[in-house]
Design a protein around this motif. Structure first.
Motif, PDB file in Angstrom:
ATOM      1  N   CYS A 189       0.879  -1.167   0.000  1.00  0.00           N
ATOM      2  CA  CYS A 189       0.000   0.000   0.000  1.00  0.00           C
ATOM      3  C   CYS A 189       0.917   1.218   0.000  1.00  0.00           C
ATOM      4  O   CYS A 189       1.520   1.534   1.020  1.00  0.00           O
ATOM      5  N   GLU A 215      -1.696   5.632   2.580  1.00  0.00           N
ATOM      6  CA  GLU A 215      -2.795   5.271   3.477  1.00  0.00           C
ATOM      7  C   GLU A 215      -4.124   5.268   2.721  1.00  0.00           C
ATOM      8  O   GLU A 215      -5.025   4.506   3.034  1.00  0.00           O
ATOM      9  N   CYS A 217      -4.812   1.792   1.065  1.00  0.00           N
ATOM     10  CA  CYS A 217      -4.909   0.646   1.958  1.00  0.00           C
ATOM     11  C   CYS A 217      -6.369   0.412   2.334  1.00  0.00           C
ATOM     12  O   CYS A 217      -7.078   1.337   2.716  1.00  0.00           O
ATOM     13  N   LYS A 236      -9.342  -2.590   4.151  1.00  0.00           N
ATOM     14  CA  LYS A 236      -9.571  -3.764   4.969  1.00  0.00           C
ATOM     15  C   LYS A 236     -11.037  -4.134   4.853  1.00  0.00           C
ATOM     16  O   LYS A 236     -11.868  -3.332   4.420  1.00  0.00           O
ATOM     17  N   CYS A 285      -8.222   1.541   5.542  1.00  0.00           N
ATOM     18  CA  CYS A 285      -7.594   0.981   6.734  1.00  0.00           C
ATOM     19  C   CYS A 285      -7.828   1.829   7.982  1.00  0.00           C
ATOM     20  O   CYS A 285      -7.895   1.303   9.088  1.00  0.00           O
TER      21      CYS A 285
END
Length: 171
Positions: A19, A22, A25, A27, A52
């Motif tokens: 990644c 930020e 990234c 989830k 994330c």
């Protein structure tokens, strides 16, 4: 051996720099949803991909009960007697509930009714002889209700009409 070191180096670089920022990234989190039908709570878990830095959900989200789409109904028979002569009232009906989808469904039929001067909703499932809690794909079920109740001190409605039927999904 040299190829093995190069492959190992590439895997290491991808692991540390997968990644690049930020913003890229993500989830997967599980969002819990809850809705109330009658006096029963039903829960849905939905997985969603988020950044994330997105906070983990703490409380379930309260949603409106999900209605079955491609649903129809037909009132096959209906009888309402406000006073049977035995100090009781009688409500009888048969309604064909149609699941016009390519999947089986579990749920609760919900009725919108009009009595005298007020509208209300009810499910009538507890006293039904056939409550249609499951309807197979591209099929139907006959909801059957036949209840005679004592007339209370509050009285009984002179009028009773079924205005609409919806099918609320429970799983």
């Amino acid at each position: 051996m040299k190829k093995l070191k190069i492959i190992y180096l590439i895997i290491l670089i991808i692991t540390f720099f997968g990644c690049s920022s930020e913003d890229e990234c993500t989830k997967t989190i599980t969002l819990q949803q809850v809705y109330l039908v009658g006096n029963q709570y039903y829960y849905n878990d939905i997985e969603q991909e988020v950044p994330c830095n997105f906070p983990e959900p703490e409380d379930p989200e309260v949603i409106d009960p999900p209605l079955l789409e491609n649903f129809s109904y037909e009132i096959l028979s209906f009888n309402y007697e406000p006073d049977t002569g035995n100090n009781s009232s009688l409500l009888q009906f048969e309604i064909q509930l149609n699941n016009n989808n390519d999947f089986d469904v579990n749920g609760i039929p919900y009725f919108t009714v009009f009595t005298n001067i007020e509208f209300s909703t009810a499910n009538y499932v507890n006293d039904a002889s056939n409550s249609c809690l499951e309807i197979p794909a591209n099929s139907n079920c006959i909801f059957t209700y036949n209840v005679e109740e004592p007339i209370t001190s509050v009285g009984v409605s002179d009028n009773f009409e079924i205005l609409n039927v919806e099918y609320i999904i429970t799983n």
